[in-house]
Structures are given as structure tokens and as C-alpha cells.
Write an enzyme that holds these catalytic residues in place. Structure first.
Site, mmCIF file in Angstrom:
data_model
loop_
_atom_site.group_PDB
_atom_site.id
_atom_site.type_symbol
_atom_site.label_atom_id
_atom_site.label_comp_id
_atom_site.label_asym_id
_atom_site.label_seq_id
_atom_site.Cartn_x
_atom_site.Cartn_y
_atom_site.Cartn_z
ATOM 1 N N CYS A 185 0.877 -1.184 0.000
ATOM 2 C CA CYS A 185 0.000 0.000 0.000
ATOM 3 C C CYS A 185 0.905 1.221 0.000
ATOM 4 C CB CYS A 185 -0.918 -0.003 1.215
ATOM 5 S SG CYS A 185 -1.797 -1.571 1.458
ATOM 6 N N SER A 190 6.404 8.152 0.479
ATOM 7 C CA SER A 190 7.571 8.525 1.284
ATOM 8 C C SER A 190 8.313 7.290 1.802
ATOM 9 C CB SER A 190 7.154 9.420 2.455
ATOM 10 O OG SER A 190 6.161 8.783 3.240
ATOM 11 N N LYS A 191 7.556 6.253 2.193
ATOM 12 C CA LYS A 191 8.205 5.024 2.660
ATOM 13 C C LYS A 191 8.844 4.276 1.490
ATOM 14 C CE LYS A 191 4.967 4.406 6.505
ATOM 15 N NZ LYS A 191 4.012 5.462 6.099
ATOM 16 N N ASP A 217 -0.404 0.226 -5.293
ATOM 17 C CA ASP A 217 -1.497 0.881 -4.583
ATOM 18 C C ASP A 217 -2.803 0.583 -5.295
ATOM 19 O OD1 ASP A 217 -1.625 2.967 -2.196
ATOM 20 O OD2 ASP A 217 -3.224 3.466 -3.602
ATOM 21 N N CYS A 325 -0.953 4.057 11.168
ATOM 22 C CA CYS A 325 -0.842 5.318 11.910
ATOM 23 C C CYS A 325 -2.066 5.448 12.806
ATOM 24 C CB CYS A 325 -0.692 6.514 10.973
ATOM 25 S SG CYS A 325 -1.903 6.580 9.647
#
Length: 725
Positions: A185, A190-191, A217, A325
Site C-alpha cells: 500500500c 515517502s516510505k 497501490d 498510523c
């Protein structure tokens, strides 16, 4: 209404209401902005009930922290040759300017300004936290230089602006240059960028890393955002796909030694799954208004299916990182206990805290409760749940019996709370695979049969419009995917790889003296015409992935631009080098197209912002002039050697000139490394706005004067007429 155009149903409904005399809704944009109230009774009640903090004092600290704004963080791209030099500039020049600007902003003495914090757990001191919010940096005039620095260096790929806790999952995934990595995903990316950095962490050992990153994604639009983020790093080892991660298909790979096909198993998998996001309340305060428990209940099943599919695709001995998160145990520990239990010993939670030394975190929870959406009724076991809620609250969401839970090891998970180190909230767990799963499907024969059918199937004739041009078709989702509305996107151009005999490659090889070790079959174009515009390069494993799987998964992007058609009447060769691909192609280019330049020469070339007036070779140092005379007209590589780093830049040798072929952001980045004057590129948007306002006011005043002058003769004429009377 024009023929063939669809009517907008929302606009039609609005017109109908207006015709029926319905009162107009007030324009909310005209109302003054109200600060979001950072409070939600259900949120506070639920997490206080879960005892996520050790005592009331810590709970008070948690609430105070999560209601505060999030500080800004960034990290330096570590694998680049000039990373240490840029880091030194950041620690000296940038932070000196930071202290001055913050002192001016808050009207404090400079010695009272808190300096930026180097994140102790990020490797090699490459990540920093600023005691400023995004809003502070974006809207404060004293900080405009800091804002410009962050924007330019991010676009140049030298730094990444990323939330601190978001940096943790790629670190504990522990990616090596030889790993096959899947980011399930991946958007916004950024990851993924961090995974690519880890892949390229040993450039002295590998010209091109043997491993790769496959970033996927479910959302087609977010895939392009992902491409934009990851492309800053210019890696030939990246493949971006668009598929539902819950039903991600098995992929084929070719064994380099035998040529046999097999199911691809990944060494490292990142499952940063969709979540309710209540750990990001400091960054996204609007979540305070929308938060409720129904979000976690709805997402639990999706999260489980994604991590289950990831576990199936993981190689034995491989590592999977599950992260959210969110602070909610329904989305975290409940998902993990379920997959570990279903795996029946094949998967094991491991402690990876040693990979982030200095990170303050709490262990995973081993006891939690569920509740209704409004948290007005609390349940400790499924037996307590009313029957009407059985479709929402499921048995697997509750903690397992204590004896069974003790064998799973949930305490090895990492819970990062905002008050521990002034960050966002995050959850991370590391899983290793000990043996194949009982429910794992390795449908090799089915895949081979599908591939054979796809290769032998006749290609449909392209649909043409009235002008004879091809009609753009919508892409078709592959597999049993959900949320089909979000998955549709434009059909991608084909990936056409170079064959054994390619006239363009022969001319490119001769002109640039390309090394034989460069695999020409890894060069590709995105169109099937003979006249190639852009030529891209990808690594050999990526080429194999594309060729074996382009029929059963939607590929969004791969390859890095290496050569660009640039026909010039003065040069015999039609292709120039692309700066994006020089990071890869430079290792294969011979000496015939290279010029070594001194600092003053490079500064002169980079300061030329008008491509129609490139610097004359007569303005360069004698040694550079001599080398230019030996070089034919066309694209070349400019090499600059400093005691701290070496730079390679695409240049163009004209008939009597030499210019650097880099964009504005990379130009500013290189000039900063060289210690050159940047005032020419330093834009103060506040001064620009003031100048524009002053110009507008002057223009308005001039218009009033002109109007007054035109009115004067008429008044005078009226006055004369009255005298005659």
C-alpha cells in the site's frame, strides 16, 4: 446543451431547487475560518478505557501532546555521493539561518532559540526535527529561506519531508541491496522512497542493485502521486503497479541460470495498511470531528486480508512489517493475533527494537475492550455483544485467552505515542516466516497457462475516431477486485524493450562508447513507433517482471529516462543524455564524451538560466577550452571532483559554447554544494506580493487620474456656458 455531453446531475438538482423557490444555502467560504476544536468525547473515553498510558499523569501528557501541532521533520537522502556535504551545509549554514529566523519570528534572543533535533534513532544522523509546524514555515516571512530550501532540495531528491514516525517501518524492514521488496500500500510514496534508498545503500559494490522495489497501490490516481515521489530518486529498480493488495496476484519470475519459470516470493514486504489514522491527529486535526469506532470495525477485515496476502507472498526466512498510523488495538494487535493464529506456527513476531536504538516506544497491548460507536456500552468478550451488532463486532476482534495470547508475543510490537518524543502516533510489528503457510497457493501451472493464452491471443484492432486517431480506452481492473469505481484509470502505454539488433542502440553505443556490460535489452520505450522519443532503462529483474506479468497486473510505471531524442542540425547524433538517468548510465559511458571542469567553470555554466545564450567556451579555463576543442558537438558528461564529493552532470557541447543540462532545482542544489551565490534564485514570495500590490495600487491611482483629466474639459465647458448666460 451540446449534443453528446452528459448533464451534470448535481447542477441540474441545484437549478431545480432554485426554480422551486428553495432558499439558497449560505456561502461557507465567506464565513471566517474557525479553528477546529481538538476534542472528541468518544475518542477520549475509548482510549482512557484501553489504558494505553501507564497512569493518569502520563494520560494528561498524552492528551496535551496529541492536541498540539506536529513539528516538521526531514531526512537527507543517504546513498547519494554528496549527502555528507549537504548534511554539513544543513548543520552549519541552514541551522544558523534557522536560529536567526526563529528568533525574529518569536522576538527572542538567538541564544534562547531551541536548535533542531537530530533524531537519535535514525541511522547516520541523517534525520532532523524542527521545532516549527508546517504552517509556521509556509506562512512566516522570516522563514522564507528555510521554506525555499526544503522545497528545492526535496524536488532535487536530496531530502525527503516525512513525518518522523513514518520513517520507522522501512528501518525495521532492514532492506538490503539484494532483496526483492514489495510495498503493498505504497502511496503517497515517502516510505517507498526510503526503501529505494536502502536498496541503493552500497553503490561501490553494485553498479545497479540486484534487488528491486515493487510499489503497489489500489487507487489509480494515488499511483501517479507515488510515481512522482519515487521518481525523484531515479532508480532503475522500481516498478509501480495498480492492484487491490487484498487480492494481489502471484507473479512469475525467470530463473537466470536455468530459464525456468517460478512463482515470485519476496524477501521483504511492507504492509502499511489503510487505517483510521487517529495517530495523525496532530497533523490532521479534522480527524477530531470525524473520529468514531465504526472506522476501525470497518477496516479490520481489509487490514487482515492485506497482511494475510502479504504473508502468502513472503519467502520462507523473509520479513514482513505491518504498520498503521492508528492507536486502536482493533486495527493493530487484533489483526496480528488473528494472522499469527491462522498461520499455525508458520509466522512469528520478532523484536526489532535494536534497529531503531533510542526510539521511545511502548510494547504491544495484550488486553483491550470493544465498545459501541458512541462508547456508551463496553464489551470484554463476544458473548456480551448484542445480536444486532454481530455483523459489526466480530469474535476475532477480542483478545485471545491469556494462555494462547502469551504464545503469540504481542509485546514485541512497538507502540509509539505522541508524548514520548514529540511525534505522531504509530504502530509497528515485524513478522518473520518460518515455513510455507497451510493456505498458501502457488498456482504455477495456471499462471503459465494464462501467460501462454495471453501470448497466443489475437490482438484487438485499435478503435479509431472520425479523424482516424486511436480512441483512448479505459483500463480494465484485473482479478476479483473491490471498489471498482476507484480502480479505473487511463490505459497505459506499452513497454517495448530493445531487441538484439536495434539501429538506435548501435549508434548510441558508438557515440557514447557504452560498456558491453550494459544490457541493451533492458532499454525500453513507451511507444511502438520506430522513431523513439524517450529511451528508459530498468534493471534486469524489473525487465523480467514486466515481460512475465504485464498481462495479468496493471503496470503504471518503471524505468528511468536515460536518452532523449534531441535532433540538432550541427550534430550527427540524435540522442542526448538525460540527467535523471545519469545516476545509472554514467557507470557505462566511455571517456570520449567526458569533460572535467573546475569549480569556477561549473558555477558559470549553472548560472546561465537562458538556454538561448549559453556561455562561450572562450569564457572557460584554458584546460576546459582545450578539452572542448577535442570534443564533437553533442551531449556530454561534465565531471567535477571535490575533496568531499564527485558530481556528474549532463552537458551540451555546442559549436562555440558549453552548457549544463539540468533543471532549476538541481541547479540550485549543486550551486549550494559549491558554496556559490544563490541570491539570483532566492525568491521572497512576500516581497513579490508587496511589489504586486504596490503595482496594482499605482495602476489604480493612474486610472483615477486619467478619468479625472477626461472629466476636466467637460466641467470647464459647463462653466463657460453659464458665464455666457
Amino acid at each position: 446543451m451540446a449534443r453528446g455531453k452528459k448533464q451534470n446531475p448535481f447542477a441540474a438538482r441545484k437549478r431545480q431547487k432554485r426554480a422551486n423557490g428553495a432558499p439558497e444555502r449560505p456561502d461557507r467560504r465567506a464565513e471566517p475560518y474557525k479553528e477546529i476544536e481538538r476534542d472528541n468525547a468518544s475518542f477520549i473515553k475509548y482510549y482512557h478505557l484501553q489504558n494505553i498510558c501507564a497512569n493518569e499523569e502520563e494520560w494528561t501528557q498524552f492528551l496535551a501532546s496529541i492536541r498540539d501541532n506536529l513539528p516538521t521533520t526531514f531526512r537527507v537522502t543517504g546513498f547519494k555521493d554528496e549527502a555528507k556535504a549537504l548534511l554539513n551545509i544543513i548543520k552549519t549554514q541552514l541551522f544558523t539561518e534557522y536560529v536567526r529566523a526563529v528568533a525574529e519570528l518569536h522576538e527572542l534572543p538567538a541564544e534562547q532559540v531551541e536548535r533542531p533535533l537530530c533524531l537519535p534513532w535514525y541511522p547516520n544522523g541523517l534525520a532532523y526535527q524542527l521545532h516549527l509546524t508546517r504552517k509556521d514555515i509556509r506562512r512566516s516571512e522570516p522563514l522564507f529561506r528555510l521554506h525555499n530550501f526544503l522545497i528545492v532540495e526535496t524536488k532535487a531528491g536530496s531530502i525527503s519531508r516525512q513525518e518522523a514516525v513514518s520513517m520507522i517501518p522501512p528501518l525495521v524492514l532492514d532492506v538490503q541491496p539484494t532483496d526483492k521488496v514489495l510495498d503493498m500500500c505504497a502511496a503517497p510514496g515517502s516510505k517507498t522512497a526510503q526503501l529505494i534508498e536502502a536498496l541503493h545503500a552500497a553503490p561501490e559494490q553494485h553498479k545497479i542493485p540486484p534487488g528491486f522495489v515493487l510499489a503497489n497501490d489500489v487507487d489509480n490516481n494515488r499511483c501517479y502521486m507515488l510515481v512522482h515521489q519515487a521518481k525523484r530518486l531515479n532508480s532503475p529498480c522500481l516498478l509501480v503497479t495498480n492492484h487491490d493488495s487484498s487480492f494481489f496476484p502471484n507473479l512469475l519470475q525467470t530463473d537466470a541460470a536455468t530459464g525456468n519459470k517460478s512463482i515470485l516470493k519476496f524477501d521483504k514486504i511492507l504492509c502499511d495498511v489503510p487505517c483510521s489514522g487517529d495517530g495523525t491527529l496532530r497533523k490532521n486535526p479534522d480527524i477530531w470531528m470525524k473520529w468514531n469506532l465504526a472506522q476501525a470495525y470497518n477496516l479490520h477485515g481489509v487490514q487482515y486480508r492485506i497482511v494475510r496476502r502479504g504473508a502468502e507472498m513472503l519467502a520462507v526466512g523473509g520479513r514482513l512489517v505491518y504498520s498503521t498510523c492508528s492507536l486502536n488495538p482493533i486495527e493493530n494487535e487484533a489483526v496480528l493475533q488473528r494472522i499469527i493464529k491462522d498461520a499455525d506456527g508458520a509466522l512469528e513476531l520478532v523484536d526489532a527494537a535494536h534497529l531503531v536504538p533510542g526510539l521511545k516506544h511502548k510494547p504491544g497491548m495484550t488486553n483491550w475492550k470493544l465498545a459501541t460507536k458512541e462508547v456508551d456500552a463496553v464489551y470484554s468478550t463476544f458473548d456480551e455483544v448484542p445480536e444486532q451488532l454481530h455483523t459489526i463486532i466480530r469474535p476475532a476482534m477480542f483478545p485471545l485467552p491469556a494462555k494462547e495470547l502469551a504464545t503469540i508475543g504481542l509485546e514485541k510490537c512497538m507502540r509509539v505515542l505522541p508524548h514520548l518524543q514529540d511525534s505522531g502516533g504509530f504502530f509497528v510489528a515485524v513478522i518473520e516466516k518460518r515455513r510455507p503457510l497451510n493456505f498458501e497457493k502457488n498456482d504455477l501451472q495456471d499462471l503459465l497457462q494464462q501467460q501462454q493464452q495471453a501470448e497466443t491471443a489475437p490482438q484487438p484492432e485499435p478503435k479509431l475516431d472520425a479523424a482516424g486517431k486511436p480512441v483512448e480506452e479505459k483500463s480494465t481492473p484485473w482479478g476479483p477486485q473491490r471498489k471498482r469505481r476507484r480502480l479505473h484509470g487511463y490505459k497505459e502505454d506499452p513497454y517495448v524493450f530493445f531487441g538484439e539488433q536495434d539501429a538506435d542502440y548501435e549508434s548510441i553505443q558508438q557515440f557514447y562508447q557504452l560498456d558491453e556490460s550494459l544490457n541493451k535489452r533492458c532499454l525500453l520505450t513507451r511507444c511502438q513507433t520506430e522513431r523513439k522519443k524517450n529511451i528508459y532503462y530498468c534493471s534486469e529483474p524489473i525487465r523480467d517482471l514486466v515481460l512475465n506479468n504485464e498481462k495479468n497486473i496493471k503496470i503504471i510505471n518503471t524505468g528511468v529516462k536515460t536518452f532523449v531524442r534531441c535532433e540538432n542540425r550541427h550534430t550527427a547524433h540524435p540522442y542526448r543524455l538525460a540527467q535523471e538517468g545519469l545516476q545509472t548510465s554514467n557507470a557505462f559511458i566511455g571517456n570520449s564524451r567526458r569533460i572535467q571542469v573546475e569549480r569556477d567553470d561549473l558555477v558559470l555554466l549553472l548560472n546561465c538560466t537562458d538556454p538561448t545564450k549559453p556561455p562561450s567556451t572562450l569564457e572557460l579555463k584554458p584546460e576546459t577550452q582545450q578539452r572542448c576543442k577535442e570534443l564533437g558537438i553533442g551531449s556530454c558528461v561534465l565531471k567535477y571532483v571535490d575533496e568531499a564529493f564527485t558530481l556528474f552532470i549532463v552537458g551540451w557541447r555546442g559549436t562555440s559554447s558549453l552548457r549544463a543540462y539540468v533543471d532549476r532545482d538541481e541547479t540550485v542544489h549543486i550551486l549550494r554544494l559549491l558554496g556559490a551565490d544563490l541570491s539570483k534564485f532566492e525568491v521572497n514570495k512576500y516581497e513579490k506580493a508587496k511589489e504586486a500590490a504596490a503595482a496594482a495600487a499605482a495602476e489604480a491611482a493612474a486610472a483615477v487620474d486619467v478619468a479625472a483629466q477626461k472629466a476636466e474639459p467637460e466641467e470647464l465647458q459647463e462653466s463657460v456656458g453659464s458665464d455666457q448666460d
